[in-house]
Design a protein around this motif. Sequence first.
Motif: not given
Length: 368
Positions: A86-109
């Motif tokens: 969750l901390l990683a999402v707040l720092l480097v998470g991917e944004s979509s439709k105004g929300a930053q909820r996803w985390l791209n790990l390279g092989f999976i989001t």
Amino acid sequence: MHPDQQRTSLLQRVHMDAPLLFALLITAVVSIFTVYSASGENLGMTERQAIRVGAAFFAMFVIAQIPLDTVQRWSLPLFAVGIVLLLAVLLVGESSKGAQRWLNLGFITIQPSEIMKLAVPMAVAWYIAEQGLPPTLKRLAGAFLLLLIPVLMIAKQPDLGTSLLIASSGIFVLFLAGMSWKIITFFAVAIGSFTPILWIFLMRDYQRQRVLTFLNPERDPLGAGYQIIQSKIAIGSGGVEGKGWLQGTQSQLEFLPERHTDFIFSVFSEEFGLVGVIGLFLLYGFIIFRGMIIAMRAQRVYQKLLAGSLTMTFFIYVMVNVGMVSGLLPVVGVPLPLISYGGTSMVTLLAGFGLLMAIATNRRLIHA
């Protein structure tokens, strides 16, 4: 041995509770047929839903095989991993439709908030069970702090709907642990007092707009209020018997937005009417009833608290979605559990039912 007894014994050996499994399979079938209609008879989308349902049931089966001692022992580490994500999402998470909820790990989001739907009740149940029941005031305060950290982090994304659902999962653990009504009242008053701060400082403009639309959707019938107005038209037009499968006008003519995800209950109501809705509620009611039976029969405090919390949180999922699409609650983006199109929510829910299966079929004579 009677064939039914043989089947029951086999299911118990693979840690499957027969009544709960049967109800979940029926719900999955309903999901596939409803998604086919809601998607405009899109065969590709329906096939993807069927694959996701299969993957979710596989996840449920795998998790049901994990020894409950292992589940309890890994509750806190899983919670810690979820907090880091969750901390990683707040720092480097991917944004979509105004929300930053996803985390791209390279092989999976991934969406770490989905992990917390299981990790939070597991961690709070572990923390309470470590000392036994009833919990002391100090223990309750620690559990509340444990709960508050991920809830605030998820609300920050922002994802108010998921944060409230996760908060409810932890609160149910505390309630089932025997938290006194005085403390419950105190927390209720505290939350009520916090509402102005939430409205002014924490809620985004679109979230405030959702609340205002909930209070009066007709103030902007072609804008913010369009979705809920169309949803209520679909629900009401179903009547008693419904218009029939694939015959719903609001969905088939694409008047209803998000009809295959958050508003799929409106499609179901229009096509199957009051009779179909009652049948769906009976199915949901059986799943919830079976979950509470499993919780009452559980052998350890941790298992009782976890099973009860997972079951009651599932109930909240149903009530929030139905209330949302019926205009009884603000729109918060919560899918109809086990019915709406989507893979992440389906896998998370059935993973929780995998834990319930493990608890239901645990036959060791251990006192709580």
